[in-house]
Design an enzyme around this catalytic site. Structure first.
Site: not given
Ligand SMILES: [Zn+2]
Length: 173
Positions: A63, A65, A93, A96
């Site tokens: 992801h 992040e 999410c 993260c």
């Molecule tokens: Zn995430």
């Protein structure tokens, strides 16, 4: 918009860095990944950047992040990023948010909310869970419209592509 409880202390600097995160989101879209971008800023300087790339990287954790924090930690030579602000175009999410806490990021600024999987205010409120041992100041809604728009445009294009392929396959085009 304008609700003081939801948008504490948003500065022009925040919008500037969110625009940088939007540039990174466009890089994800260019390779067919859901367009999310993230940047880590410390003392007014960019120390890490990343865009969403799980499919192309064969990496479920890739992801925006996570990639931005990996980049930042490698560049500063420290797995802790205390004092840093993480900017991301979409509400993070659960994975993260966990990584943000592990990295000791001080401030999280995000753009659009993510109704299905957002772990700050939408699907759940992870930062309010009592087992967490680190306080992160979270600010949402910065350039929210632009951040949400790049994602809806991406899915709109993808749906149109799928329709076109289906029509071709059935001989309608
Ligand atoms: Zn995430």
């Amino acid at each position: 918009m304008g609700d003081p409880d939801r948008m504490p202390e948003v500065t022009a600097e925040d919008e500037r860095w969110m625009k940088r995160a939007l540039q990174l989101a466009a890089e994800a879209a260019a390779i067919g990944e859901v367009p999310v971008g993230a940047v880590v800023v410390l003392d007014g300087k960019e120390i890490g950047a990343g865009f969403n790339a799980p499919i192309s990287g064969c990496d479920p954790t890739a992801h925006a992040e996570i990639r931005a924090m990996r980049d930042a930690a490698a560049r500063v030579g420290n797995y802790r990023l205390s004092g840093a602000t993480l900017y991301v175009t979409l509400e993070p999410c659960t994975m993260c948010v966990g990584a943000i806490v592990h990295a000791r990021v001080s401030r999280l600024v995000y753009g659009a909310t993510e109704p299905k999987a957002g772990a700050i205010e939408s699907a759940r409120r992870t930062l309010e869970e009592p087992h967490l041992n680190w306080d992160v100041v979270a600010v949402g809604g910065v350039l929210a419209r632009q951040c949400g728009q790049v994602i809806s445009e991406f899915f709109g294009r993808r749906r149109a592509d799928i329709r076109r392929l289906r029509n071709q396959a059935s001989g309608k085009e």
